[in-house]
Each structure stands twice: as C-alpha cells, then as structure tokens.
Design an enzyme around this catalytic site. Structure first.
Site, mmCIF file in Angstrom:
data_model
loop_
_atom_site.group_PDB
_atom_site.id
_atom_site.type_symbol
_atom_site.label_atom_id
_atom_site.label_comp_id
_atom_site.label_asym_id
_atom_site.label_seq_id
_atom_site.Cartn_x
_atom_site.Cartn_y
_atom_site.Cartn_z
ATOM 1 N N SER A 274 9.973 136.824 168.197
ATOM 2 C CA SER A 274 10.653 138.234 168.785
ATOM 3 C C SER A 274 10.020 139.227 168.397
ATOM 4 O O SER A 274 9.126 139.272 167.444
ATOM 5 C CB SER A 274 12.054 137.966 167.929
ATOM 6 N N TYR B 76 16.502 136.663 159.101
ATOM 7 C CA TYR B 76 16.188 135.973 160.424
ATOM 8 C C TYR B 76 14.875 136.364 160.782
ATOM 9 O O TYR B 76 13.864 135.613 161.360
ATOM 10 C CB TYR B 76 17.136 136.481 161.213
ATOM 11 N N LYS C 44 10.899 134.080 161.885
ATOM 12 C CA LYS C 44 9.982 134.438 162.973
ATOM 13 C C LYS C 44 8.442 134.569 162.285
ATOM 14 O O LYS C 44 7.752 134.044 162.912
ATOM 15 C CB LYS C 44 10.490 135.471 163.992
HETATM 16 N N1 NAD Z 1 18.834 136.037 172.429
HETATM 17 C C1 NAD Z 1 17.893 136.950 171.940
HETATM 18 O O1 NAD Z 1 18.172 138.122 171.914
HETATM 19 C C2 NAD Z 1 16.671 136.377 171.473
HETATM 20 C C3 NAD Z 1 15.554 137.454 171.001
HETATM 21 C C4 NAD Z 1 14.337 136.871 170.362
HETATM 22 C C5 NAD Z 1 14.244 135.669 170.051
HETATM 23 N N2 NAD Z 1 15.328 134.904 170.297
HETATM 24 C C6 NAD Z 1 15.007 133.487 169.961
HETATM 25 O O2 NAD Z 1 15.046 132.582 171.063
HETATM 26 C C7 NAD Z 1 15.639 131.184 170.665
HETATM 27 C C8 NAD Z 1 16.743 131.192 171.600
HETATM 28 O O3 NAD Z 1 17.700 131.980 171.514
HETATM 29 P P1 NAD Z 1 19.229 132.101 172.342
HETATM 30 O O4 NAD Z 1 19.722 133.442 172.694
HETATM 31 O O5 NAD Z 1 18.935 131.166 173.529
HETATM 32 O O6 NAD Z 1 20.088 131.427 171.300
HETATM 33 P P2 NAD Z 1 21.162 130.338 171.494
HETATM 34 O O7 NAD Z 1 22.186 130.312 170.286
HETATM 35 O O8 NAD Z 1 21.926 130.532 172.705
HETATM 36 O O9 NAD Z 1 20.244 129.096 171.387
HETATM 37 C C9 NAD Z 1 19.835 128.101 170.560
HETATM 38 C C10 NAD Z 1 20.274 126.819 170.713
HETATM 39 O O10 NAD Z 1 19.872 125.907 169.504
HETATM 40 C C11 NAD Z 1 20.952 125.024 169.137
HETATM 41 N N3 NAD Z 1 20.527 124.629 167.742
HETATM 42 C C12 NAD Z 1 20.493 125.644 166.767
HETATM 43 N N4 NAD Z 1 20.016 124.903 165.563
HETATM 44 C C13 NAD Z 1 19.726 123.499 165.997
HETATM 45 C C14 NAD Z 1 19.518 122.395 165.274
HETATM 46 N N5 NAD Z 1 19.381 122.521 163.977
HETATM 47 N N6 NAD Z 1 19.206 121.330 165.853
HETATM 48 C C15 NAD Z 1 19.263 121.332 167.148
HETATM 49 N N7 NAD Z 1 19.956 122.420 168.059
HETATM 50 C C16 NAD Z 1 20.136 123.544 167.361
HETATM 51 C C17 NAD Z 1 22.196 125.823 169.250
HETATM 52 O O11 NAD Z 1 23.125 124.925 169.572
HETATM 53 C C18 NAD Z 1 21.759 126.483 170.597
HETATM 54 O O12 NAD Z 1 22.071 125.887 171.800
HETATM 55 C C19 NAD Z 1 16.010 131.579 169.336
HETATM 56 O O13 NAD Z 1 14.937 130.811 168.326
HETATM 57 C C20 NAD Z 1 15.838 132.953 169.045
HETATM 58 O O14 NAD Z 1 15.813 133.466 167.726
HETATM 59 C C21 NAD Z 1 16.369 135.293 170.852
#
Ligand code: NAD
Length: 341
Positions: free
Chosen positions: A126, A151, A155
C-alpha cells in the site's frame, strides 16, 4: 495454463483480479475464510467469465491447513496474496489481531513456496508505507516512513519479510505492488466492493449516502494546503488495478523481472481532492450529495499520488479508466446491491 493461487480472492480487489486472470486463461484456485466476503462472489465471477474457480474455504492462520493445501496443489506456479485485515482504525484498537492475520499468513505461505522448484509471488502492499511523502508525485524510491498504524506496519514488515526471504531463496521471485486508492466496480456490476458495517473509505461512503443508507458525508477538513482545501488522493479503478496484477505475475512467470524482489506503485498519477470525488459522483449519478465540512481527522495525510513511470515503463501497464468511470460503476453497483436497479 499455469495454476495460480489467489488468497483473499473473494474480496474486493481479489475478485476483480480473479476475473482478469481467468480472462487470460489462467487456472485459478481461491483461498478465502469469508471473514470479509461472501461465497456469493463466486457466482459473480462465474457470470462474467463463464468459469468457476476452485474455491477452498480456509483460514490461512491455520498453518497445518496451509501445508495440506500446498501438498494437494503442488503444481501451483504463482500466488497473489490479497488475504489480510485492512481496517486502519480497528488495527489501532486490535494490533495483535492485525499482526497475527497479516504477518503469520504471509510467513506460512512463503514457507510453502520455498519448497517449490520455482514460484512467483505478488504481495498487496500500500502507498501507506510512504506516509506523508516529502515529494509529490511519489516514486518507489521515496523513503518508507514510520508506520502510522499497526495495519500500515504490517505492510512494511510484510515487504521486509518478502525481501529478506527472496535474498536467500533463488527459486522465489516476488513483486510488492503498492496500491494507491482502489475504487469502482466491474462494469458488469456482477462484482464490486462490499464493505461490512460503516465504510472506512470515501467512495463506498459516498455511494451509501447517495442511496440514503447514510445521512450525510463528513468531509474532514477544508483548510489543508491544497487547491480546494480538502485532502488529495490517487483514486485507481479496481479493474485497472486487477489488470496490473496479471501483468506483474506474467513478468515473474516469464522471467522478465530485473531482480527477484521488486516494488511498483499502482496509481493513476493524478491526485483528486475529496470535493472533486464528490463532484464526480454528482455528475455521473445526477444526484446532489448531502455532505458537510467538519474538522480535520487525526492522522490524515494531506496529499498522496503516484509517480507511475516505473510501472508504465517496466510493466508496460497504464491505467485506462477515469475517476468518472470508477464513480459510475461504483454507483451502479450500490444501486444493484440495494435492489434499486
Ligand atoms: N482496498 C484498499 O483500499 C487497499 C489499499 C491498499 C492495499 N490493500 C490491500 O489489498 C488486499 C486486498 O484488499 P481488499 O480491499 O480486496 O480487501 P477485502 O477485505 O475485500 O479482501 C480480503 C479478503 O481476504 C480474506 N481474508 C482475510 N483474512 C484471511 C485469512 N486469515 N484467511 C483467508 N482469507 C482471509 C477476506 O475474507 C477477504 O475476502 C489487502 O491485503 C489490503 O490490505 C487494499
């Protein structure tokens, strides 16, 4: 075609990436524990691509289960690791939950990848690693600042764990993708963002306010040193973001990487203020948004947007969709989810 594991593949960014992987012919296996998603997302993926990925409901914190999974699927060629907890505020209140879920899962997967003859690994990082960068736009060489939340720290630590592991594991190649602000939904509106509870991010909060689920949007501060006084971010359409993952994975699988650990910014290169996002929503929806200006929120960065040159040149990837495209799809998705369309 190569078999790819997508962890967190039923989540927001993961589901859009699974669609793009399947469109490119990859065989996809999803691991998700459904802690922040629903099994129904599989139907959306199938409706778009005509193919249902293999799905294993599994909590990646369970080390034995992860080992068993890789023993069963020993032909996996690459992993895109999305699974993580992502709510910044919650991470401040429950740091151990975040360190456990975001760090232990990463370690267990890397341990399994070390055993494979060769593997490509893509990590969801991120722009939060840069904090308030000294120079804009932000390049990959900008210093990583002290994390503002547990959080954000997961990362930073995650990137270090991968980099350290790659140094001593020649068969492992990895790319950390530093996302700016992913927004929008697939144009088919079969999949999109499904925030549980009160949304933490601006765009779902706007669409939920637009549909009447929230009374009004609070804009935190209009006295920042920006043209209209509100904070600036780089909003990237989730479909553009998803496509970058397929390209980054291909780079690793075709040995086009320059070192076995690389980082790339994924953004549009253009910053938009909170009020510009509100205006874009009003334009594409034809609705007036109920919002009010309130005081600044602690910990908010003033301005962050990506220098995209490295991703453009090295990956050969560029965003194609605009903020208006993202807001239009996010609004169509909100209406579908609430049964108004
Ligand atoms: N959405 C944003 O703004 C953003 C920005 C920067 C980075 N990210 C990173 O991108 C990734 C995806 O983000 P997103 O927005 O799609 O989030 P999201 O919560 O929609 O997707 C994450 C998925 O991981 C699953 N999950 C969580 N812990 C788990 C575990 N222990 N075992 C199996 N499954 C598990 C959840 O059920 C979910 O479906 C994350 O790592 C997040 O930190 C997101």
């Amino acid at each position: 075609m190569d078999k790819i594991l997508v962890t967190g593949g039923l989540g927001f960014i993961g589901s859009h990436t699974v669609v793009e992987l399947q469109n490119e012919g990859y065989d996809v296996v999803i691991i998700d524990d459904l802690s922040n998603s629903s099994e129904k997302v599989l139907d959306g993926i199938t409706a778009i691509t005509g193919k249902t990925p293999i799905f294993e409901k599994l909590d990646l914190k369970e080390k034995d289960k992860v080992e068993q999974f890789f023993a069963k699927h020993n032909d996996i060629k690459g992993v895109i690791h999305f699974a993580a907890s992502k709510a910044v505020g919650e991470s401040v209140k429950e740091p151990l939950l975040y360190y456990e879920n975001n760090i232990s899962t990463l370690v267990y997967i890397l341990k399994e990848l070390k055993k494979l003859p060769s593997a490509g690994f893509i990590f969801s990082s991120s722009c939060t690693v840069y904090g308030q960068a000294d120079e804009l736009p932000i390049t990959e060489n900008a210093p990583v600042k002290l994390a503002e939340s547990p959080y954000g720290n997961t990362k930073q630590i995650g990137e270090e764990i991968i980099s350290d592991t790659c140094k001593v594991t020649p068969n492992l190649k990895a790319i950390a993708l530093r996302y700016f602000n992913p927004v929008g939904a697939h144009e088919s509106v079969e999949i999109g963002e499904l925030p549980i509870g009160v949304p933490q991010n601006l765009v779902p909060f706007i669409t939920q306010t637009g549909i009447g689920l929230r009374q009004e949007l609070s804009v935190f501060g209009d006295d920042y040193p920006t043209p209209d006084g509100t904070c600036i971010r780089d909003y990237i359409h989730v479909v553009d973001l998803a496509k970058a993952h397929v390209i980054a994975l291909g780079r690793l699988l075709q040995n086009k990487n320059k070192s076995n650990y690389e980082t790339f910014n994924l953004g549009t290169g253009k910053g938009s203020s909170v009020l510009e996002v509100v205006k874009s929503f009003e334009k594409v929806s034809g609705k007036k948004l109920n919002y009010k200006i309130v005081g600044r929120r602690e910990g908010d960065i003033i301005s962050a947007y990506a220098d995209t040159e490295k991703a453009n040149k090295e990956l050969g990837w560029k965003t194609k969709l605009s903020l208006d495209d993202a807001m239009r799809s996010a609004w169509k998705w909100e209406q579908k989810v609430r049964g108004e369309n």
